[in-house]
Design an enzyme around this catalytic site. Structure first.
Site, PDB file in Angstrom:
ATOM      1  N   GLU A   1      25.154 -55.868  38.674  1.00 34.37           N
ATOM      2  CA  GLU A   1      24.079 -57.117  38.400  1.00 34.37           C
ATOM      3  C   GLU A   1      23.802 -57.610  37.139  1.00 34.37           C
ATOM      4  O   GLU A   1      22.706 -57.441  36.535  1.00 34.37           O
ATOM      5  CB  GLU A   1      22.750 -56.616  39.364  1.00 34.37           C
ATOM      6  CG  GLU A   1      23.029 -56.251  40.886  1.00 34.37           C
ATOM      7  CD  GLU A   1      21.912 -55.499  41.259  1.00 34.37           C
ATOM      8  OE1 GLU A   1      20.626 -55.413  40.855  1.00 34.37           O
ATOM      9  OE2 GLU A   1      22.126 -55.126  42.519  1.00 34.37           O
TER      10      GLU A   1
ATOM     11  N   GLU B   1      14.790 -60.474  42.850  1.00 27.68           N
ATOM     12  CA  GLU B   1      16.167 -60.656  43.142  1.00 27.68           C
ATOM     13  C   GLU B   1      16.717 -62.014  42.829  1.00 27.68           C
ATOM     14  O   GLU B   1      16.420 -62.968  43.027  1.00 27.68           O
ATOM     15  CB  GLU B   1      16.619 -60.642  44.510  1.00 27.68           C
ATOM     16  CG  GLU B   1      16.605 -59.210  45.326  1.00 27.68           C
ATOM     17  CD  GLU B   1      17.558 -58.092  45.107  1.00 27.68           C
ATOM     18  OE1 GLU B   1      18.519 -58.347  44.467  1.00 27.68           O
ATOM     19  OE2 GLU B   1      17.291 -56.945  45.179  1.00 27.68           O
TER      20      GLU B   1
ATOM     21  N   HIS C   1      16.816 -57.521  39.719  1.00 22.41           N
ATOM     22  CA  HIS C   1      18.203 -57.314  40.362  1.00 22.41           C
ATOM     23  C   HIS C   1      18.809 -58.679  40.677  1.00 22.41           C
ATOM     24  O   HIS C   1      18.195 -59.473  40.348  1.00 22.41           O
ATOM     25  CB  HIS C   1      17.843 -56.415  41.687  1.00 22.41           C
ATOM     26  CG  HIS C   1      17.281 -55.231  41.462  1.00 22.41           C
ATOM     27  ND1 HIS C   1      17.969 -54.023  42.037  1.00 22.41           N
ATOM     28  CD2 HIS C   1      16.212 -54.785  41.078  1.00 22.41           C
ATOM     29  CE1 HIS C   1      17.434 -53.023  41.762  1.00 22.41           C
ATOM     30  NE2 HIS C   1      16.200 -53.301  41.186  1.00 22.41           N
TER      31      HIS C   1
ATOM     32  N   HIS D   1      21.045 -51.473  38.680  1.00 24.66           N
ATOM     33  CA  HIS D   1      22.377 -51.602  39.413  1.00 24.66           C
ATOM     34  C   HIS D   1      23.290 -52.178  38.514  1.00 24.66           C
ATOM     35  O   HIS D   1      23.331 -53.425  37.989  1.00 24.66           O
ATOM     36  CB  HIS D   1      22.116 -52.392  40.824  1.00 24.66           C
ATOM     37  CG  HIS D   1      21.375 -51.705  41.745  1.00 24.66           C
ATOM     38  ND1 HIS D   1      20.531 -52.217  42.411  1.00 24.66           N
ATOM     39  CD2 HIS D   1      21.477 -50.354  42.132  1.00 24.66           C
ATOM     40  CE1 HIS D   1      19.829 -51.402  43.607  1.00 24.66           C
ATOM     41  NE2 HIS D   1      20.472 -50.501  43.274  1.00 24.66           N
TER      42      HIS D   1
ATOM     43  N   ARG E   1      27.950 -50.212  41.229  1.00 26.95           N
ATOM     44  CA  ARG E   1      26.445 -50.240  41.322  1.00 26.95           C
ATOM     45  C   ARG E   1      25.562 -48.942  40.714  1.00 26.95           C
ATOM     46  O   ARG E   1      24.691 -49.212  40.453  1.00 26.95           O
ATOM     47  CB  ARG E   1      26.586 -50.365  42.867  1.00 26.95           C
ATOM     48  CG  ARG E   1      25.035 -50.284  43.206  1.00 26.95           C
ATOM     49  CD  ARG E   1      24.887 -50.557  44.797  1.00 26.95           C
ATOM     50  NE  ARG E   1      23.532 -50.188  45.446  1.00 26.95           N
ATOM     51  CZ  ARG E   1      22.430 -51.098  45.552  1.00 26.95           C
ATOM     52  NH1 ARG E   1      22.880 -52.391  45.323  1.00 26.95           N
ATOM     53  NH2 ARG E   1      21.624 -50.844  46.332  1.00 26.95           N
TER      54      ARG E   1
HETATM   55  O1  0X9 Z   1      18.698 -52.342  47.693  1.00 28.33           O
HETATM   56  C1  0X9 Z   1      18.069 -52.572  46.522  1.00 28.33           C
HETATM   57  O2  0X9 Z   1      18.010 -51.458  46.100  1.00 28.33           O
HETATM   58  C2  0X9 Z   1      17.595 -53.779  46.083  1.00 28.33           C
HETATM   59  N1  0X9 Z   1      18.532 -54.898  46.427  1.00 28.33           N
HETATM   60  S1  0X9 Z   1      20.044 -55.034  45.474  1.00 28.33           S
HETATM   61  O3  0X9 Z   1      20.788 -55.991  46.299  1.00 28.33           O
HETATM   62  N2  0X9 Z   1      19.894 -55.546  44.098  1.00 28.33           N
HETATM   63  O4  0X9 Z   1      20.601 -53.708  45.567  1.00 28.33           O
HETATM   64  C3  0X9 Z   1      16.416 -54.177  46.586  1.00 28.33           C
HETATM   65  C4  0X9 Z   1      15.293 -53.134  46.631  1.00 28.33           C
HETATM   66  C5  0X9 Z   1      13.753 -53.476  46.961  1.00 28.33           C
HETATM   67  N3  0X9 Z   1      13.522 -53.464  48.336  1.00 28.33           N
HETATM   68  C6  0X9 Z   1      13.793 -52.950  49.351  1.00 28.33           C
HETATM   69  N4  0X9 Z   1      14.425 -52.324  49.417  1.00 28.33           N
HETATM   70  N5  0X9 Z   1      12.830 -53.560  50.376  1.00 28.33           N
HETATM   71 ZN    ZN Z   2      19.866 -54.259  42.572  1.00 29.14          ZN
END
Ligand code: 0X9
Ligand code: ZN
Length: 429
Positions: A161, A384, A284, A158, A214
């Site tokens: 980040e 994260e 992330h 992303h 992003r």
């Molecule tokens: O949404 C995402 O891809 C990740 N969070 S972010 O804020 N960095 O974009 C988390 C992805 C991993 N886990 C889940 N989706 N449950």
């Molecule tokens: Zn991310």
């Protein structure tokens, strides 16, 4: 093209509406990562009574605060001028080191300089290609001629980040140069595959045009919007949950699995080295979480039984036990617990841990699910990183080193616990 500005945007935290069903809140996630209707969720709802972070455009502030007052929800302004933070994110403009954030060119140059400086230990590789015809660079750290079990480190999928590539490159530098005995033991027990920037086109775009971009940078047919969420585009349970079919969404899954050259070529690389790997860590930001698969479902892992067996054997427990099925993967849970405890020691930074689908939200087509579901690696985590919304994606550069230090502490504990639980299972090929 002029850089996209974010003047006067405010980030406001509020409490998720208490009376609404959790399921409904999660369903709305799709809209939340959008800018449709003016608002923009940096941190979408995780569940009932959980905080959310919302960016409110300047001309919506009155409407927003009025609405919150009417429905009686608490909110707090965390960032009152996003553009101001963007302008001041780098405390120093040093071209090297971890006191400032670096451009794609600087990070690529640093990677190639490692190869020149440590020819015995560092080997560069091409991990993939991008829509804008860049190379996705990676490097392998290995200590000694004998191959070790491999750990793969992913950063920067992303683009906005920035703390992810910064922390990941810090970790690599520590593994190479630290004289701390625990870090040396960790470094030299494994082979390390680093790819600090999975999405170089997006990362370059955040430096040149829009700090908060992003996705990838591929044009989308019949849409004014650009790019796909590279963490929704992997070919395992693609577009099943927590992903959007809408090109303007921040969590757009793409027209098909692996529609993006980045995810396709990276997956080919990963497949080619899969027999050398036993662990995969994705980095992330933000919100301080350590999670493990799956993301697309709250169901159990394929290796659930094995994981339970290993866990109890290693803890010398009797076999007849009530097992709470919501633990999913007891080995990764045990490793997470050790890791977050160690992480908190140095600066008191608290990370929560658990299964990804429950700890944050449902999402399909993520790298961690593909690595678990297709490559079948036993140890797969997603971090994260800092912080919890004070700065969000705009974490000041003076937090790069503390972030790197605490994550390194967590890795020492994580892989110590892994070894205790019998991972890696086999010596490498
Ligand atoms: O949404 C995402 O891809 C990740 N969070 S972010 O804020 N960095 O974009 C988390 C992805 C991993 N886990 C889940 N989706 N449950
Ligand atoms: Zn991310």
């Amino acid at each position: 093209m002029l850089p996209q500005r974010h003047d006067e945007e405010v980030s406001i935290e509020k409490l998720a509406e208490k009376t609404r069903k959790e399921r409904k809140i999660k369903k709305r996630h799709d809209t939340y990562k959008n800018r449709i209707s003016g608002y923009w969720y940096w941190m979408p709802p995780k569940g009932l009574n959980e905080r959310v972070d919302i960016v409110v455009p300047p001309d919506h502030v009155g409407e927003f605060t009025g609405a919150m007052d009417v429905v009686g929800l608490d909110y707090e302004v965390f960032i009152d001028d996003i553009q101001h933070l963007i302008d001041n994110q780098n405390s120093s403009e040093e071209k090297e080191g971890w006191t400032s954030y670096h451009t794609l060119e600087q990070i690529n140059e640093w990677m190639s300089s490692l190869g020149r400086q440590y020819p015995e230990k560092v080997e560069s590789f091409e991990a993939g290609r991008t829509y804008e015809n860049r190379t996705i660079w990676g490097f392998k750290l290995s200590f000694g001629a004998r191959p070790r079990p491999g750990i793969f480190i992913e950063g920067g999928i992303h683009a906005c980040e920035w703390i992810s590539p910064a922390t990941v490159t810090y970790l690599a530098n520590e593994l190479l140069t630290s004289e701390d005995a625990a870090v040396r033991h960790l470094a030299e027990s494994y082979d390390w595959y680093f790819v600090p920037i999975f999405n170089p086109d997006g990362y370059a775009y955040t430096h040149e045009h829009d700090r908060l971009w992003r996705k990838t940078r591929s044009p989308q047919a019949n849409s004014k919007c650009t790019g796909v969420d590279a963490n929704r585009n992997w070919d395992y349970k693609w577009n099943v949950s927590g992903a959007s079919p809408e090109p303007c969404s921040g969590i757009y899954a793409g027209t098909r699995a692996f529609s993006e050259i980045e995810t396709l070529t990276l997956s080919e690389y990963l497949y080619s080295v899969k027999d050398k790997l036993f662990a995969y860590l994705a980095f992330h930001s933000y919100s301080q979480l350590l999670m493990y698969p799956y993301s697309y479902t709250t169901g159990n892992l394929e290796n659930f039984e094995e994981s339970v067996r290993k866990f109890f054997i290693s803890y010398h427990r009797v076999s007849c036990l009530f097992i709470n099925l919501s633990f999913y993967d007891l080995t990764q849970r045990a490793m997470s617990r050790r890791a977050v405890e160690a992480l908190a020691q140095r600066y008191g930074t608290q990370f929560e841990f658990g299964n990804a689908a429950e700890t944050i939200y449902l999402a399909s087509g993520c790298t961690i699910d593909w690595v678990k579901g297709v490559l079948g690696l036993p140890i797969v985590f997603i971090y994260e990183l800092r912080d919890q919304g004070n700065y969000g994606f705009l974490l000041p550069a003076d937090q790069i080193i503390p972030s790197g230090q605490e994550v390194m502490d967590s890795l020492v504990a994580m892989f110590d616990e892994a070894a205790r639980l019998g991972y890696p299972k086999h010596p490498p090929l």
